[in-house]
Design a protein around this motif. Structure first.
Motif, PDB file in Angstrom:
ATOM      1  N   ASN A 335       0.804  -1.213   0.000  1.00 37.30           N
ATOM      2  CA  ASN A 335       0.000   0.000   0.000  1.00 37.30           C
ATOM      3  C   ASN A 335       0.843   1.271   0.000  1.00 37.30           C
ATOM      4  N   LEU A 336       2.144   1.117  -0.216  1.00 36.18           N
ATOM      5  CA  LEU A 336       3.040   2.266  -0.345  1.00 36.18           C
ATOM      6  C   LEU A 336       3.228   2.571  -1.828  1.00 36.18           C
ATOM      7  N   HIS A 337       3.108   3.844  -2.195  1.00 36.67           N
ATOM      8  CA  HIS A 337       3.182   4.245  -3.599  1.00 36.67           C
ATOM      9  C   HIS A 337       4.070   5.470  -3.742  1.00 36.67           C
ATOM     10  N   TYR A 338       4.549   5.690  -4.953  1.00 34.78           N
ATOM     11  CA  TYR A 338       5.408   6.842  -5.251  1.00 34.78           C
ATOM     12  C   TYR A 338       4.865   7.584  -6.464  1.00 34.78           C
ATOM     13  N   LEU A 339       4.919   8.926  -6.389  1.00 41.00           N
ATOM     14  CA  LEU A 339       4.507   9.782  -7.499  1.00 41.00           C
ATOM     15  C   LEU A 339       5.584  10.820  -7.737  1.00 41.00           C
ATOM     16  N   ASP A 340       6.137  10.822  -8.927  1.00 42.99           N
ATOM     17  CA  ASP A 340       7.122  11.827  -9.314  1.00 42.99           C
ATOM     18  C   ASP A 340       6.405  13.171  -9.461  1.00 42.99           C
ATOM     19  N   GLY A 341       6.845  14.170  -8.702  1.00 47.62           N
ATOM     20  CA  GLY A 341       6.184  15.464  -8.711  1.00 47.62           C
ATOM     21  C   GLY A 341       6.150  16.144 -10.062  1.00 47.62           C
ATOM     22  N   ARG A 342       7.047  15.761 -10.960  1.00 43.12           N
ATOM     23  CA  ARG A 342       7.034  16.364 -12.300  1.00 43.12           C
ATOM     24  C   ARG A 342       5.825  15.923 -13.114  1.00 43.12           C
ATOM     25  N   GLU A 343       5.133  14.858 -12.656  1.00 43.99           N
ATOM     26  CA  GLU A 343       3.876  14.496 -13.311  1.00 43.99           C
ATOM     27  C   GLU A 343       2.757  15.459 -12.930  1.00 43.99           C
ATOM     28  N   LEU A 344       2.935  16.172 -11.829  1.00 45.42           N
ATOM     29  CA  LEU A 344       1.966  17.194 -11.420  1.00 45.42           C
ATOM     30  C   LEU A 344       2.272  18.534 -12.070  1.00 45.42           C
ATOM     31  N   GLY A 365      -1.278  27.633 -11.512  1.00 48.12           N
ATOM     32  CA  GLY A 365      -0.402  26.516 -11.178  1.00 48.12           C
ATOM     33  C   GLY A 365      -1.013  25.592 -10.152  1.00 48.12           C
ATOM     34  N   HIS A 366      -1.663  26.167  -9.138  1.00 49.60           N
ATOM     35  CA  HIS A 366      -2.347  25.340  -8.144  1.00 49.60           C
ATOM     36  C   HIS A 366      -3.432  24.496  -8.797  1.00 49.60           C
ATOM     37  N   ARG A 367      -4.186  25.097  -9.714  1.00 49.17           N
ATOM     38  CA  ARG A 367      -5.238  24.327 -10.386  1.00 49.17           C
ATOM     39  C   ARG A 367      -4.644  23.188 -11.202  1.00 49.17           C
ATOM     40  N   ARG A 368      -3.548  23.450 -11.886  1.00 53.51           N
ATOM     41  CA  ARG A 368      -2.905  22.407 -12.696  1.00 53.51           C
ATOM     42  C   ARG A 368      -2.446  21.257 -11.802  1.00 53.51           C
ATOM     43  N   ILE A 369      -1.790  21.568 -10.706  1.00 52.01           N
ATOM     44  CA  ILE A 369      -1.305  20.527  -9.796  1.00 52.01           C
ATOM     45  C   ILE A 369      -2.476  19.731  -9.225  1.00 52.01           C
ATOM     46  N   ALA A 370      -3.542  20.429  -8.832  1.00 54.65           N
ATOM     47  CA  ALA A 370      -4.705  19.753  -8.256  1.00 54.65           C
ATOM     48  C   ALA A 370      -5.365  18.816  -9.262  1.00 54.65           C
ATOM     49  N   GLU A 371      -5.538  19.288 -10.498  1.00 49.79           N
ATOM     50  CA  GLU A 371      -6.167  18.451 -11.519  1.00 49.79           C
ATOM     51  C   GLU A 371      -5.355  17.189 -11.774  1.00 49.79           C
ATOM     52  N   ARG A 372      -4.036  17.348 -11.856  1.00 52.66           N
ATOM     53  CA  ARG A 372      -3.175  16.189 -12.100  1.00 52.66           C
ATOM     54  C   ARG A 372      -3.220  15.228 -10.909  1.00 52.66           C
ATOM     55  N   PHE A 373      -3.143  15.780  -9.688  1.00 58.16           N
ATOM     56  CA  PHE A 373      -3.147  14.913  -8.511  1.00 58.16           C
ATOM     57  C   PHE A 373      -4.472  14.165  -8.413  1.00 58.16           C
ATOM     58  N   ALA A 374      -5.582  14.865  -8.653  1.00 58.12           N
ATOM     59  CA  ALA A 374      -6.883  14.218  -8.581  1.00 58.12           C
ATOM     60  C   ALA A 374      -6.971  13.053  -9.570  1.00 58.12           C
TER      61      ALA A 374
END
Length: 386
Positions: A335-344, A365-374
């Motif tokens: 249940n441990l996962h990794y996400l490269d922040g450059r994908e956000l 920029g906040h909207r872009r990061i949020a959309e990608r994270f979601a």
């Protein structure tokens, strides 16, 4: 038409997103770290960041058409920089933004970055008021500003208020740096964690502390002890721009941080996220140097890329090591996962939406990061998918 008489309701039972409440002479101060941390580690910078109620809101159900909050904010300004405008409170009714308002008065904390000293200039309380709300029963969230300390004195409405019912939504505990705290978002509901939580249909506990995502053991203990269905930790930029540690210490600290979280949440989905793209520190170590020219901050990396071979950290080094650590641990922790922040937010995003000060995103920029994270975390196949 004259307003109906206003009734006062205690605010403490309505608070969401705060881990502690400090009682003052006139009201309450929501705190995002428990008092044992403030007692054990009375660092002025961390204390100030944890007292800023990013992600904290009053949640209630009411028929009221007028809502007032008497509050005394503490705004921070810096010598040599233009004064900051008063921050906004935002009212959300049945999931939709219904109003924004700033409070007058309040304290002013003036910080001199050249000496490290601060002066507090006292001020009176003010009131934020929202009127002409829709008739009938409604769910209301009054979001507090992410970048000001807010002493809550009185909530007044023209109809009775009761705490919002629990909807059975999952609780997402997130830890990160100033970008998670809010950086230059337009308002409290515009920070990327709040936007992502709204998209994911979860209740947010935001442990993003500007300048303080530093693998502190007490933060891991707080996450361990906080009820959570989903956990994410975003690591990198503060460790580089403070030049806090070398690679050997970083690796051990990450393992210790994750071990502590797992002591309290052995099977909860845990997502480790590295930093978004930041050209200053991609390949150049810290510390981050702040220059002041024409009243505007200008940042530069103060390290030497040649010293990466000696263990100095860059964002690139940290991403590689976080991927290695999580990849290895996932063999016994599925249940441990990794996400490269450059994908956000990556190089192409930077070309389109550059970081205005070289470090922090603005509202787009906040909207872009949020959309990608979601999409990546809450979407189908993501670690936080329903």
């Amino acid at each position: 038409m004259q307003d109906r008489a206003l009734v006062t309701t205690p605010v403490e039972p309505l608070l969401r997103g705060a881990l502690d409440v400090e009682h003052t002479e006139h009201g309450v101060l929501p705190q995002r770290l428990p008092r044992w941390v403030r007692r054990e580690f009375p660092d002025e910078f961390l204390t100030a960041m944890a007292a800023q109620p990013s992600g904290v809101r009053l949640a209630f159900r009411t028929r009221a058409r007028t809502v007032e909050l008497e509050v005394r904010c503490t705004r921070t300004s810096y010598v040599g920089f233009p004064p900051r405008p008063a921050a906004h409170f935002e009212l959300v009714v049945d999931g939709r933004l219904a109003g924004r308002a700033a409070a007058s008065g309040g304290h002013l904390r003036v910080v001199d970055l050249t000496t490290g000293t601060a002066e507090l200039r006292p001020g009176p309380p003010g009131t934020v008021r929202f009127a002409d709300l829709p008739a009938g029963d409604k769910d209301v969230e009054l979001w507090l500003p992410y970048q000001e300390v807010a002493e809550l004195i009185a909530l007044r409405t023209d109809a009775p208020v009761e705490a919002a019912p629990q909807r059975g939504r999952r609780v997402w505990v997130h830890h990160g740096s100033s970008i998670s705290h809010g950086s230059d978002a337009a308002g409290p509901t515009g920070t990327w964690p709040v936007l992502a939580a709204t998209a994911g249909g979860v209740d947010l506990v935001n442990l993003g502390f500007g300048g303080n995502a530093l693998l502190d053991p007490f933060v891991a203990r707080v996450i361990r002890d906080t009820p959570a269905d989903l956990i994410s930790v975003k690591l990198g930029i503060n460790l580089v721009n403070t030049d806090l540690m070398r690679l050997r210490a970083f690796t051990a600290a990450v393992h210790g941080f994750l071990d502590t979280i797992r002591d309290g949440h052995p099977e909860v989905p845990l997502l480790v996220v590295s930093s978004v793209f930041c050209p200053l520190h991609e390949d150049t170590p810290g510390p981050l140097v702040t220059d002041v020219a024409d009243g505007r901050p200008r940042f530069r990396a103060g390290g030497d890329p040649a010293e990466v071979a000696l263990g100095r950290l860059t964002l690139g080094v940290i991403r590689t090591e976080l991927a290695r650590i999580t990849g290895r641990r996932s063999a016994w922790d599925p249940n441990l996962h990794y996400l490269d922040g450059r994908e956000l937010y990556g190089p192409a995003d930077h070309d389109e939406l550059p970081l205005p000060d070289g470090v922090h995103p603005d509202q787009p920029g906040h909207r872009r990061i949020a959309e990608r994270f979601a999409a990546l975390a809450f979407g189908r196949g993501g670690p936080f998918a329903p």
